[in-house]
Enzyme design. Structure first.
Site, PDB file in Angstrom:
ATOM      1  N   TYR A 253       0.813  -1.244   0.019  1.00 44.74           N
ATOM      2  CA  TYR A 253      -0.182  -0.065  -0.001  1.00 44.74           C
ATOM      3  C   TYR A 253       1.126   1.301  -0.052  1.00 44.74           C
ATOM      4  CZ  TYR A 253      -3.288   3.649   1.807  1.00 44.74           C
ATOM      5  OH  TYR A 253      -3.805   4.749   2.240  1.00 44.74           O
TER       6      TYR A 253
ATOM      7  N   GLU B 194     -11.366   5.972   5.552  1.00 42.63           N
ATOM      8  CA  GLU B 194     -10.609   6.850   6.571  1.00 42.63           C
ATOM      9  C   GLU B 194     -11.442   6.844   7.776  1.00 42.63           C
ATOM     10  OE1 GLU B 194      -7.519   7.434   6.921  1.00 42.63           O
ATOM     11  OE2 GLU B 194      -6.752   7.531   4.912  1.00 42.63           O
TER      12      GLU B 194
ATOM     13  N   TRP C 156      -4.839   2.118  10.697  1.00 47.07           N
ATOM     14  CA  TRP C 156      -5.263   1.880   9.091  1.00 47.07           C
ATOM     15  C   TRP C 156      -4.963   0.709   8.851  1.00 47.07           C
ATOM     16  CZ3 TRP C 156      -7.784   3.669   5.708  1.00 47.07           C
ATOM     17  CH2 TRP C 156      -7.708   3.540   4.579  1.00 47.07           C
TER      18      TRP C 156
END
Length: 187
Positions: free
Chosen positions: A16, A38, A46
């Site tokens: 990522y 988010e 995350w």
């Protein structure tokens, strides 16, 4: 190869970081997905949401705002029973509300991309950070974005979430100077 230290730990996180994080994103649909992910991350890491991202895409009809805006109580119950996503009633409701706000913005003639990119004058901010300790949790630009999104009807979009969104979508380049990706995402 040197990377930002936050992405070390597992391959999906590194991938990522190396392919998506900080790359300027202009697609309305991709930005809509990201702002909702988010928001789902609020209070979590995350990495938790990243591991569940494909499940989110399936559960939320690939973040098709028109479909999400029509979700009914049965669909909400289905989502809240889905172990592949964060099963938080407020976060699920926020995604549905965000779809309605997103569609309302588009109906007014403004693209979501133009709306969010206005907070950096349409161009990525190229930061020159040496260490993670220099990276803020929020900025005046993320404060302004949060206020504007709230006014437009979005939820789970506080300033810290907005700054993480700005970093992820390439509105700000917060790759450390020592990271191999810092120069790669400059435009």
């Amino acid at each position: 190869m040197q990377r930002c230290p936050w992405c070390e730990g597992f391959d999906l996180y590194r991938h990522y970081h190396d392919t998506e994080w900080g790359v300027p994103l202009r697609s309305d649909a991709a930005l809509f997905e990201l702002i909702n992910l988010e928001g789902a991350q609020a209070g979590l890491s995350w990495s938790t949401v990243l591991k569940k991202r494909e499940n989110y895409r399936l559960a939320f009809d690939h973040f098709d705002a028109e479909k999400i805006a029509r979700y009914d109580d049965r669909k909400v119950a289905e989502l809240l029973a889905n172990p592949g996503i964060v099963r938080n009633r407020l976060k699920v409701a926020a995604t549905i509300g965000n779809a309605k706000a997103y569609l309302s913005l588009q109906a007014s003639g403004q693209t979501f991309s133009d709306f969010v990119w206005q907070f950096v004058d349409g161009q990525p901010i190229q930061n020159q950070r040496q260490s993670l300790s220099e990276v803020p949790a929020q900025t005046p630009a993320s404060d302004a974005m949060s206020r504007a999104l709230l006014k437009a009807g979005f939820k789970f979009i506080g300033s810290t979430i907005c700054y993480a969104f700005m970093q992820a979508s390439g509105m700000v380049n917060d790759h450390l100077l020592s990271c191999h990706r810092h120069a790669a995402v400059q435009v």
